[in-house]
Design an enzyme around this catalytic site. Structure first.
Site, PDB file in Angstrom:
ATOM      1  CG  ASN A 208      34.996  45.937  31.310  1.00 41.21           C
ATOM      2  OD1 ASN A 208      35.879  45.109  31.071  1.00 41.21           O
ATOM      3  ND2 ASN A 208      35.146  46.896  32.201  1.00 41.21           N
TER       4      ASN A 208
ATOM      5  CD  GLU B  44      38.536  48.235  33.924  1.00 44.66           C
ATOM      6  OE1 GLU B  44      37.951  47.620  33.016  1.00 44.66           O
ATOM      7  OE2 GLU B  44      38.385  47.972  35.134  1.00 44.66           O
TER       8      GLU B  44
ATOM      9  CG  ASP C 150      46.758  42.543  35.614  1.00 47.25           C
ATOM     10  OD1 ASP C 150      47.146  41.424  36.001  1.00 47.25           O
ATOM     11  OD2 ASP C 150      45.662  42.721  35.072  1.00 47.25           O
TER      12      ASP C 150
ATOM     13  CG  HIS D 100      39.150  44.327  31.970  1.00 45.94           C
ATOM     14  ND1 HIS D 100      38.172  44.482  32.920  1.00 45.94           N
ATOM     15  CD2 HIS D 100      39.846  43.234  32.369  1.00 45.94           C
ATOM     16  CE1 HIS D 100      38.269  43.541  33.824  1.00 45.94           C
ATOM     17  NE2 HIS D 100      39.279  42.757  33.516  1.00 45.94           N
TER      18      HIS D 100
HETATM   19  C1  GLP Z   1      40.968  40.454  35.989  1.00 49.04           C
HETATM   20  C2  GLP Z   1      42.356  40.401  35.351  1.00 49.04           C
HETATM   21  C3  GLP Z   1      42.281  40.081  33.863  1.00 49.04           C
HETATM   22  C4  GLP Z   1      41.346  38.907  33.645  1.00 49.04           C
HETATM   23  C5  GLP Z   1      39.965  39.265  34.115  1.00 49.04           C
HETATM   24  C6  GLP Z   1      38.925  38.176  33.850  1.00 49.04           C
HETATM   25  O1  GLP Z   1      40.360  41.688  35.886  1.00 49.04           O
HETATM   26  N1  GLP Z   1      43.094  41.614  35.522  1.00 49.04           N
HETATM   27  O2  GLP Z   1      43.574  39.811  33.389  1.00 49.04           O
HETATM   28  O3  GLP Z   1      41.323  38.560  32.280  1.00 49.04           O
HETATM   29  O4  GLP Z   1      40.059  39.490  35.521  1.00 49.04           O
HETATM   30  O5  GLP Z   1      38.832  37.309  34.922  1.00 49.04           O
HETATM   31  P1  GLP Z   1      38.175  35.888  34.888  1.00 49.04           P
HETATM   32  O6  GLP Z   1      39.101  35.017  34.127  1.00 49.04           O
HETATM   33  O7  GLP Z   1      38.070  35.480  36.319  1.00 49.04           O
HETATM   34  O8  GLP Z   1      36.853  36.034  34.213  1.00 49.04           O
END
Ligand code: GLP
Length: 246
Positions: free
Chosen positions: A136, A143, A67, A138
């Site tokens: 959540n 989402e 993304d 995702h």
């Molecule tokens: C973002 C990314 C996800 C990732 C998520 C969790 O929203 N788009 O791909 O898995 O963050 O982030 P973290 O690893 O910092 O908890």
């Protein structure tokens, strides 16, 4: 779904990097799906170490990222392109032309999304996809309550995701409100998937994703339908699973 319990963040990162090491060793021109966020940073560090030890060659590897924020250029230090360059690509012998991240500045998001899908197809599909997970549920930026049946598309970020990601920006108002993300259908098309999670904040959602009902309410629960998913979690993220198994 295989669930591997790691001792801590370092151990989780080592185990995940080991799986990607095997994938790239077995298929030098692998197409690897990559993720951003704080979780994969340790995995990328381990891969860089393996490269520096002359154990891993990325010269034929191709990558596609999950993304990108809409409205940020690759030069912006909050963009996922910038994140990938600074946390991985700048430190290994990958050809940058073989690294792909959706273009957050594309004026036509639908066309950009279609082209991203075409690109993945033209590379022969994703051999192994790395995933983190939001609290959540995702994955990528898919989402809760979006449908499972989507390919790459523009998504509206939820308030909780915007809040969670504010830590990377000067203020909440600076966090982009939309992103271009591979859809659940794109992710499910990967031949193999490795999901990593650490910390107590991820414990409940890891349980729900792996053992709860398969529902768009928990996007990562779709992974239960995939034939080759490995989930690597540290002891803290494993806590709810451990408690329910007692
Ligand atoms: C973002 C990314 C996800 C990732 C998520 C969790 O929203 N788009 O791909 O898995 O963050 O982030 P973290 O690893 O910092 O908890």
């Amino acid at each position: 779904m295989k669930i591997i319990k790691a001792k801590d963040y370092n151990d989780m990162s080592k185990k995940a990097a080991g799986i990607f090491f095997s994938q790239i060793t077995l298929k030098q021109d692998s197409v690897i799906g990559l993720a951003t966020g704080s979780t994969p940073i340790g995995t990328y560090k381990k891969l860089i170490e393996m490269y520096n030890a002359n154990d891993l060659d990325f010269s034929e590897v191709k990558t596609v990222n999950l993304d990108e924020y809409v409205g940020l250029s690759g030069e912006s230090d909050q963009s996922y392109r910038y994140f990938m360059n600074s946390n991985l690509f700048n430190h290994i012998n990958i050809d940058k032309a073989n690294t792909h991240v959706p273009n957050g500045l594309a004026s036509d998001k639908e066309l950009e999304s279609e082209n991203y899908e075409k690109l993945i197809k033209s590379l022969g599909g994703i051999d192994m996809q790395l995933l983190g997970i939001g609290t959540n549920g995702h994955i990528g930026f898919n989402e809760p309550n979006d449908c499972f049946d989507k390919y790459t598309h523009e998504v509206n970020l939820t308030e909780s995701t915007i809040k969670a990601n504010t830590r990377f920006f000067a203020s909440e108002a600076d966090v982009p409100k939309t992103a271009i993300s591979m859809g659940i259908k794109t992710i499910m098309g990967a031949k193999k998937i490795v999901l990593i999670a650490n910390g107590s904040a991820k414990a409940d959602i890891i349980y729900d994703s792996c053992f709860g009902p398969i529902t768009p309410n928990v996007p990562a629960s779709a992974l239960q339908l995939h034939p080759d998913v490995t989930v690597i979690v540290d002891e803290e993220a494993y806590a709810t699973i451990a408690a329910k198994l007692k």
